[in-house]
Design an enzyme around this catalytic site. Structure first.
Site, PDB file in Angstrom:
ATOM      1  N   PHE A 122       1.494  14.505 -16.866  1.00 24.16           N
ATOM      2  CA  PHE A 122       0.912  13.176 -16.700  1.00 24.16           C
ATOM      3  C   PHE A 122       1.628  12.215 -17.623  1.00 24.16           C
ATOM      4  CE2 PHE A 122      -2.809  12.666 -14.004  1.00 24.16           C
ATOM      5  CZ  PHE A 122      -2.791  13.922 -13.430  1.00 24.16           C
ATOM      6  N   ALA A 123       2.254  11.231 -17.017  1.00 17.22           N
ATOM      7  CA  ALA A 123       2.957  10.228 -17.822  1.00 17.22           C
ATOM      8  C   ALA A 123       2.390   8.882 -17.418  1.00 17.22           C
ATOM      9  CB  ALA A 123       4.446  10.309 -17.557  1.00 17.22           C
ATOM     10  N   ASP A 212       0.752  18.485 -21.255  1.00 19.90           N
ATOM     11  CA  ASP A 212       0.552  17.134 -21.737  1.00 19.90           C
ATOM     12  C   ASP A 212       1.881  16.375 -21.618  1.00 19.90           C
ATOM     13  OD1 ASP A 212      -1.654  15.857 -23.825  1.00 19.90           O
ATOM     14  OD2 ASP A 212       0.367  15.039 -24.049  1.00 19.90           O
ATOM     15  N   HIS A 234      -5.019  26.857 -29.728  1.00 21.53           N
ATOM     16  CA  HIS A 234      -4.790  25.599 -30.430  1.00 21.53           C
ATOM     17  C   HIS A 234      -4.342  25.916 -31.854  1.00 21.53           C
ATOM     18  CE1 HIS A 234      -5.407  21.687 -32.151  1.00 21.53           C
ATOM     19  NE2 HIS A 234      -5.823  21.194 -30.989  1.00 21.53           N
ATOM     20  N   GLU A 304     -10.723  18.985 -22.717  1.00 26.74           N
ATOM     21  CA  GLU A 304     -10.452  20.181 -23.522  1.00 26.74           C
ATOM     22  C   GLU A 304     -11.737  20.983 -23.748  1.00 26.74           C
ATOM     23  OE1 GLU A 304      -7.251  20.477 -26.740  1.00 26.74           O
ATOM     24  OE2 GLU A 304      -9.086  20.182 -27.913  1.00 26.74           O
TER      25      GLU A 304
END
Ligand SMILES: *[C@@H]1O[C@H](CO)[C@@H](O)[C@H](O)[C@H]1NC(C)=O
Ligand SMILES: *[C@@H]1O[C@H](CO)[C@@H](O)[C@H](O)[C@H]1NC(C)=O
Length: 360
Positions: A122-123, A212, A234, A304
């Site tokens: 996703f940009a 991301d 994470h 998240e």
């Protein structure tokens, strides 16, 4: 004659016993073959039901792949490849660390299956400026030698950089609506991946890697990560006890996880799997986020939090170590001690997240 009758009756009984045994054996054999035949179909059906109209393009049964002769170091039963980290989850999913896999074996395996991988990115908004770096580093490090489709979701298609791609790799630009808030962007990210998985990805790729937009590849990231469903530890929370994970705790939210539950804290910046599994995951997260939205509550870490809830009850079949999700900025926030501890176990930094996704 009278004596013969009991003898005949005896042989008849004997014959019928033999016949019954024979019939029983046939029934058993039929049941066995029926089971073998039904099983994959039942699984297929389950997948189709779970993924609505998602066709089953995945081939996760690697048994039928005939590997060629290969020479490589022998696996050692009496020596752990790593003694400092957990290598397998309690549900027997491998945790992917440097030194635990032989990429040559895996490459033979996945190449024989003509594996095609989709990378969704996703940009949106100003994050489009990170795309060039992401794509350039992906060409050097991501699934090198494989067919890769870069699915670029953006509200600014004109700003997508044109960079030369290796053979068999292509860029697909998919326009998305521009939402004003990050909450809506994250909500619709799950919806968009779910929609496209159902409508097109299942025809084009075997696996999806959802990343991301604000990151770059710094080292090899290859087929060792591929599994029907995978999540990534994470780096900020891998060593904490579950009650300290930043899960959503409020029961009003669909993402709620009670204090006495939880395996790991997974990052929302990298997850994936086969197309039907990613479809299931993104659809479930999107639906849960819509329920939250309608009850006027946002989970503490938005998608998240929902991803963590999903992966708690749908255990991933592989877990990526924090090698795959380094984030200098966030780690700076946790302090030098945490960074040094992590550097001792992470011998390779494969992916580097650049800052925090929420910033405009
Ligand atoms: C992979 O592609 C090659 C060449 O196109 C083909 O011969 C082979 O059957 C394919 N293998 C599989 C498992 O689809
Ligand atoms: C996703 O698909 C649903 C059902 O077809 C549709 O109503 C919705 O608008 C789609 N969402 C996006 C963001 O494309």
């Amino acid at each position: 004659m009278a004596q013969l009758l009991p003898i005949l009756a005896g042989t008849q009984r004997c014959c019928s016993l033999r016949r019954v045994t024979f019939l029983l054996l046939i029934a058993l054999a039929l049941a066995f073959f029926g089971y073998c035949y039904q099983k994959p179909r039942a699984q297929k059906l389950e997948n189709i039901q779970a993924g609505a109209s998602v066709a089953v393009r995945e081939r996760h049964d690697l048994q039928d792949v005939n590997l060629p002769r290969m020479v490589y170091p022998q696996p050692q039963v009496l020596a752990l490849p790593r003694e400092d980290v957990l290598l397998v989850t309690p549900w027997l999913a491998p945790i992917i660390w440097e030194g635990t896999f032989n990429i040559d074996i895996l490459n033979e395996w996945f190449r024989l299956q003509n594996t095609t991988i989709g990378l969704t990115v996703f940009a949106v908004k100003k994050n489009i400026i990170y795309l060039k770096q992401l794509l350039e580093t992906a060409e050097r490090h991501f699934m090198v030698g494989y067919k890769v489709n870069y699915y670029i979701f953006t509200d600014r298609p004109d700003h997508v950089p044109r960079i030369p791609l290796q053979n068999g790799r292509q860029m697909v630009i998919l326009k998305v609506q521009s939402y004003s808030s990050w909450r809506d962007i994250f909500l619709h990210r799950m919806e968009v991946i779910s929609n496209f998985s159902e409508q097109r990805f299942h025809r084009e790729v075997d696996y999806l890697v959802c990343a991301d937009g604000k990151m770059k590849f710094t080292e090899h990231v290859g087929v060792e990560i591929l599994a029907s469903l995978f999540g990534t530890l994470h780096p900020g929370f891998y060593g904490l006890s579950r009650n300290n994970f930043p899960y959503e705790r409020r029961p009003q939210s669909q993402a709620q996880i009670p204090e006495d539950e939880g395996d790991f804290y997974y990052t929302g910046a990298l997850f994936g799997g086969s197309v039907p599994e990613v479809h299931r995951l993104t659809k479930a997260c999107y639906q849960a986020m819509m329920v939250d939205k309608n009850s006027d509550i946002d989970a503490v870490w938005l998608e998240e939090s929902h991803l963590n809830k999903y992966l708690l009850y749908h255990k991933p079949s592989k877990v990526l170590s924090p090698e795959y999700m380094w984030n200098k900025q966030l780690l700076g926030y946790w302090g030098a001690e945490q960074v040094n501890r992590l550097l001792r176990i992470v011998t390779r930094i494969r992916l580097n997240v650049l800052g925090n996704s929420f910033q405009e």
